[in-house]
Design a protein around this motif. Structure first.
Motif, PDB file in Angstrom:
ATOM      1  N   CYS A   1      57.903 -19.956 115.279  1.00 53.16           N
ATOM      2  CA  CYS A   1      56.930 -20.648 114.423  1.00 53.16           C
ATOM      3  C   CYS A   1      55.812 -19.702 113.991  1.00 53.16           C
ATOM      4  O   CYS A   1      55.441 -19.669 112.811  1.00 53.16           O
ATOM      5  N   ARG A   2      55.271 -18.937 114.931  1.00 53.85           N
ATOM      6  CA  ARG A   2      54.186 -18.003 114.613  1.00 53.85           C
ATOM      7  C   ARG A   2      54.631 -16.963 113.591  1.00 53.85           C
ATOM      8  O   ARG A   2      53.858 -16.604 112.692  1.00 53.85           O
ATOM      9  N   SER A   3      55.840 -16.465 113.725  1.00 55.12           N
ATOM     10  CA  SER A   3      56.291 -15.422 112.802  1.00 55.12           C
ATOM     11  C   SER A   3      56.394 -15.965 111.375  1.00 55.12           C
ATOM     12  O   SER A   3      56.044 -15.263 110.421  1.00 55.12           O
ATOM     13  N   ILE A   4      56.838 -17.195 111.215  1.00 56.94           N
ATOM     14  CA  ILE A   4      56.918 -17.794 109.876  1.00 56.94           C
ATOM     15  C   ILE A   4      55.517 -18.028 109.320  1.00 56.94           C
ATOM     16  O   ILE A   4      55.236 -17.714 108.159  1.00 56.94           O
TER      17      ILE A   4
ATOM     18  N   MET B   1      59.683 -22.555 103.459  1.00 58.87           N
ATOM     19  CA  MET B   1      59.705 -22.028 104.829  1.00 58.87           C
ATOM     20  C   MET B   1      58.685 -22.763 105.698  1.00 58.87           C
ATOM     21  O   MET B   1      58.989 -23.137 106.836  1.00 58.87           O
ATOM     22  N   LEU B   2      57.478 -22.960 105.155  1.00 61.93           N
ATOM     23  CA  LEU B   2      56.436 -23.645 105.920  1.00 61.93           C
ATOM     24  C   LEU B   2      56.799 -25.104 106.176  1.00 61.93           C
ATOM     25  O   LEU B   2      56.595 -25.615 107.278  1.00 61.93           O
ATOM     26  N   GLU B   3      57.348 -25.749 105.166  1.00 60.46           N
ATOM     27  CA  GLU B   3      57.758 -27.144 105.349  1.00 60.46           C
ATOM     28  C   GLU B   3      58.808 -27.260 106.452  1.00 60.46           C
ATOM     29  O   GLU B   3      58.710 -28.109 107.336  1.00 60.46           O
ATOM     30  N   ARG B   4      59.777 -26.375 106.416  1.00 55.36           N
ATOM     31  CA  ARG B   4      60.856 -26.404 107.415  1.00 55.36           C
ATOM     32  C   ARG B   4      60.333 -26.105 108.822  1.00 55.36           C
ATOM     33  O   ARG B   4      60.634 -26.823 109.759  1.00 55.36           O
ATOM     34  N   ILE B   5      59.521 -25.055 108.964  1.00 59.12           N
ATOM     35  CA  ILE B   5      59.090 -24.673 110.309  1.00 59.12           C
ATOM     36  C   ILE B   5      58.101 -25.692 110.877  1.00 59.12           C
ATOM     37  O   ILE B   5      58.096 -25.952 112.079  1.00 59.12           O
ATOM     38  N   ARG B   6      57.302 -26.298 110.044  1.00 58.61           N
ATOM     39  CA  ARG B   6      56.356 -27.305 110.545  1.00 58.61           C
ATOM     40  C   ARG B   6      57.086 -28.587 110.936  1.00 58.61           C
ATOM     41  O   ARG B   6      56.729 -29.229 111.918  1.00 58.61           O
ATOM     42  N   LYS B   7      58.125 -28.926 110.202  1.00 58.73           N
ATOM     43  CA  LYS B   7      58.955 -30.071 110.570  1.00 58.73           C
ATOM     44  C   LYS B   7      59.667 -29.759 111.899  1.00 58.73           C
ATOM     45  O   LYS B   7      59.734 -30.593 112.793  1.00 58.73           O
TER      46      LYS B   7
END
Length: 173
Positions: A145-148, A164-170
């Protein structure tokens, strides 16, 4: 570097390939490295090409763990080795979580024993199998998560950043 090996690396992330290229140049191993910016589904190698085939997070090879084992076996020379780092179900997830996955992803995961069995069924001989502890898994997930998030801050002009942010936050939530 240590074994003066020739390496073929396949990844869809040009960022990861650039980092590998930079490290290889720094260590003097760049001449022994072939970087292929491709989806693993599009990668082609002659049968029995590799002495060692390593697959980490092999999503994209059809057929889940069974498909991964069969594909890697085809690429690996007789008497060679295969190392697979792939997900598994520690326990069956809650239905709400499964609803977030597509049907193919849900059906492609086994439990740890099932992953080992897929290798045996493909004609591989298991030499070692291990799982991550809950703490190790948690550390991996948060680093991911941090790397994204860091990439998004550093590369705001990248058109893929919003997705990318939408996916990793989900994923995180």
């Amino acid at each position: 570097e240590r074994f003066d090996s020739t390496v073929v690396a396949v990844d869809r992330s040009s960022l990861m390939l650039d980092q590998a290229r930079e490290r290889a140049q720094w260590t003097g191993a760049l001449g022994k490295l072939h970087l292929d910016d491709a989806d693993i589904r599009d990668f082609r190698a002659d049968p029995e090409t590799f002495h060692l085939t390593v697959m980490l997070g092999a999503g994209g090879i059809a057929g889940g763990m069974a498909g991964i084992c069969n594909q890697l076996k085809a690429w690996t020379r007789s008497g060679g080795y295969i190392l697979i780092g792939e997900g598994y179900w520690r326990q069956r997830p809650h239905a709400e979580y499964l609803a977030l996955l597509d049907a193919a992803a849900e059906s492609e995961f086994f439990d740890h024993r099932g992953n080992v069995r897929a290798g045996i069924d493909a004609g591989l001989i298991p030499m070692h199998a291990t799982t991550a502890s809950i703490d190790e898994w948690d550390e991996y997930e948060w680093k991911y998560c941090r790397s994204i998030e860091r990439y998004a801050r550093e590369q705001p002009e990248d058109p893929d950043v919003p997705a990318m942010l939408e996916r990793i936050r989900k994923w995180r939530d």
